[in-house]
Design a protein around this motif. Sequence first.
Motif, PDB file in Angstrom:
ATOM      1  N   GLN A  84       0.702  -1.158   0.103  1.00  0.00           N
ATOM      2  CA  GLN A  84       0.110  -0.016   0.101  1.00  0.00           C
ATOM      3  C   GLN A  84       0.861   1.259   0.054  1.00  0.00           C
ATOM      4  OE1 GLN A  84      -2.734   0.232   3.346  1.00  0.00           O
ATOM      5  NE2 GLN A  84      -3.535   2.203   2.542  1.00  0.00           N
ATOM      6  N   LYS A 143      -1.034  -8.023   0.601  1.00  0.00           N
ATOM      7  CA  LYS A 143      -0.918  -7.917   1.845  1.00  0.00           C
ATOM      8  C   LYS A 143      -0.342  -9.352   2.422  1.00  0.00           C
ATOM      9  CE  LYS A 143      -3.595  -7.062   6.014  1.00  0.00           C
ATOM     10  NZ  LYS A 143      -4.961  -6.600   6.501  1.00  0.00           N
ATOM     11  N   MET A 186      -0.465   2.284   6.525  1.00  0.00           N
ATOM     12  CA  MET A 186      -0.855   0.984   6.775  1.00  0.00           C
ATOM     13  C   MET A 186      -1.593   0.670   8.143  1.00  0.00           C
ATOM     14  SD  MET A 186       2.476  -1.127   5.240  1.00  0.00           S
ATOM     15  CE  MET A 186       3.171  -0.784   3.594  1.00  0.00           C
ATOM     16  N   ASP A 187      -2.710  -0.292   8.116  1.00  0.00           N
ATOM     17  CA  ASP A 187      -3.357  -0.642   9.347  1.00  0.00           C
ATOM     18  C   ASP A 187      -2.516  -1.418  10.100  1.00  0.00           C
ATOM     19  OD1 ASP A 187      -5.785   0.936   8.520  1.00  0.00           O
ATOM     20  OD2 ASP A 187      -6.510  -0.841   7.702  1.00  0.00           O
ATOM     21  N   ASP A 188      -1.756  -2.508   9.556  1.00  0.00           N
ATOM     22  CA  ASP A 188      -0.959  -3.381  10.320  1.00  0.00           C
ATOM     23  C   ASP A 188       0.193  -2.661  11.025  1.00  0.00           C
ATOM     24  OD1 ASP A 188      -2.600  -5.651   9.852  1.00  0.00           O
ATOM     25  OD2 ASP A 188      -1.475  -6.303   8.214  1.00  0.00           O
ATOM     26  N   TYR A 242       0.174   0.014  12.858  1.00  0.00           N
ATOM     27  CA  TYR A 242      -0.441   0.800  13.894  1.00  0.00           C
ATOM     28  C   TYR A 242      -0.885  -0.526  14.801  1.00  0.00           C
ATOM     29  CZ  TYR A 242      -0.251   5.062  11.579  1.00  0.00           C
ATOM     30  OH  TYR A 242       0.335   6.142  10.753  1.00  0.00           O
ATOM     31  N   LYS A 243      -1.386  -1.700  14.319  1.00  0.00           N
ATOM     32  CA  LYS A 243      -1.788  -2.733  14.892  1.00  0.00           C
ATOM     33  C   LYS A 243      -0.225  -3.207  15.926  1.00  0.00           C
ATOM     34  CE  LYS A 243      -5.394  -4.649  12.192  1.00  0.00           C
ATOM     35  NZ  LYS A 243      -5.910  -5.741  11.562  1.00  0.00           N
ATOM     36  N   TYR A 253      -3.151   9.331  10.961  1.00  0.00           N
ATOM     37  CA  TYR A 253      -3.894   8.049  10.858  1.00  0.00           C
ATOM     38  C   TYR A 253      -5.408   8.043  11.566  1.00  0.00           C
ATOM     39  CZ  TYR A 253      -4.754   2.845  10.814  1.00  0.00           C
ATOM     40  OH  TYR A 253      -5.434   1.690  10.783  1.00  0.00           O
ATOM     41  N   LYS A 254      -6.372   8.090  10.804  1.00  0.00           N
ATOM     42  CA  LYS A 254      -7.710   8.134  11.276  1.00  0.00           C
ATOM     43  C   LYS A 254      -7.846   9.464  12.257  1.00  0.00           C
ATOM     44  CE  LYS A 254      -8.636   3.153  11.187  1.00  0.00           C
ATOM     45  NZ  LYS A 254      -8.851   1.806  12.016  1.00  0.00           N
ATOM     46  N   TYR A 295       1.063   8.696  18.317  1.00  0.00           N
ATOM     47  CA  TYR A 295       1.227   7.183  18.443  1.00  0.00           C
ATOM     48  C   TYR A 295       2.705   6.880  19.018  1.00  0.00           C
ATOM     49  CZ  TYR A 295      -2.998   6.259  15.797  1.00  0.00           C
ATOM     50  OH  TYR A 295      -4.358   6.063  15.495  1.00  0.00           O
TER      51      TYR A 295
END
Length: 439
Positions: free
Chosen positions: A134, A173, A206-208, A210-211, A237-238, A245
């Motif tokens: 991404q 992904k 990327m979501d992952d 931040y996970k 992010y969001k 973060y």
Amino acid sequence: MKYSDEQKADFLDAVKDGSFCIFPWIHMYTEPDGRTFPCCTVEQDTINENTKDKTLEEIFNSDDWNKLRLDMLNGIKNPICRRCHGVEESGSPSYRTFANGDFGQYVDIIDETNDDGSVDKFKLKYIDVRFSNQCNFACASCGPVFSTKWVQMAKENAEANGRTFNSQHKYSKINNHSKVDIIKQLEPHLKDSHQIYFAGGEPLIMDDHYKLLELLEEKKVTDTKLRYNTNLSNLYYKKKPIYEYWKNFNNIELGMSIDAVGERANLIRHGTNWNILEENIKTLLPYENIRLNYDSTISILNIDHITTMYDYILEHNLVKEDTWFTTNIAYTPTPFSITSLPPEVKKDMSERLSRWAEQIKTRDMHNNVSHYAIDDISSKMYNLINFMNEKDTFDPKYFAIEISYKLWYTDKWKEIPHFKYIYETYVSKEHKQRWLNEE
């Protein structure tokens, strides 16, 4: 196998022409499609492992990895590592020397190597997993494998020219290509990790990514160094700013993929808005836990511009005392390498770089950056000169083809002076008609 302190010191000696690298004992590099390697600079055609078939631990003790470890311990230069060996032969430090310098404290782990090259205790001290491709940029040095923006542009270009789009080039992904969820596999290693490297794609979208940050906070792993390779185009992010973060992490090293300033920046890394990028840099300057590094890929696209970029950064005070400058030499595609310039252009570039390298050490414009960093970028200019003149790979035919293939989305590259000179001097009329649409 047990090794003496003297033997271990000899393995890690950066001055010697060695084969040893600590990475195959403590590190893995995984691409968005699941392909997994001992590091990101290996020759990928020499090894074939994938998370879709094996877990990370199974890959770590696969036949190729075991042989690599044994070769290193026996002083044999494995073909997997020929890129690092090539860099060292030109007189420059390689990724291998970085690995041994930054992670040499873990060298005792080689005592755990079995006779077949396997290691019983799977310990990742350095994690480099590319969660996806991404990305919101289409960099000339990249392609669809690591950029969804490239996928989009390639699809639009194919459709516009009546060609079938290659469906293999799509959003990729890693968890779609993994036998076991990749974050679950990484979780046992987080507390003992020394560094975690986030790249992509573009990690900050990327979501992952931040996970994993949330998991690190949950486990109170805040001293691990977080290293990034980012285009720094986005700081949210969001709707939450990225520095929120990062506030609980003590050591963040932000490698900013910046190869040029102004219009040249967008030419090389398509999608760059230099004004936004500069403001993002200024936003992060005050944060003491964030170290800003300029991580530049050096190719024929910016060999004439790199000193202009450094001058701009220093003159506009886009640095802190601990800011560092990294020059990553582009090897492929070969026509993009600075070895692929004709002799007279190399001579001109060499003279420019050497003049600047001497001047920068005495000019009163260093602002906050350390003199050590200034001396380092000065010496890096001589490394570029040495590499550029080490061999001759210039071929006007492939020069034309590759430039047109990589930069088809713009004709701005025609304004780069040494490109214009090469086309006018070397590229045949046939190629000018085909690639430049000249009459």
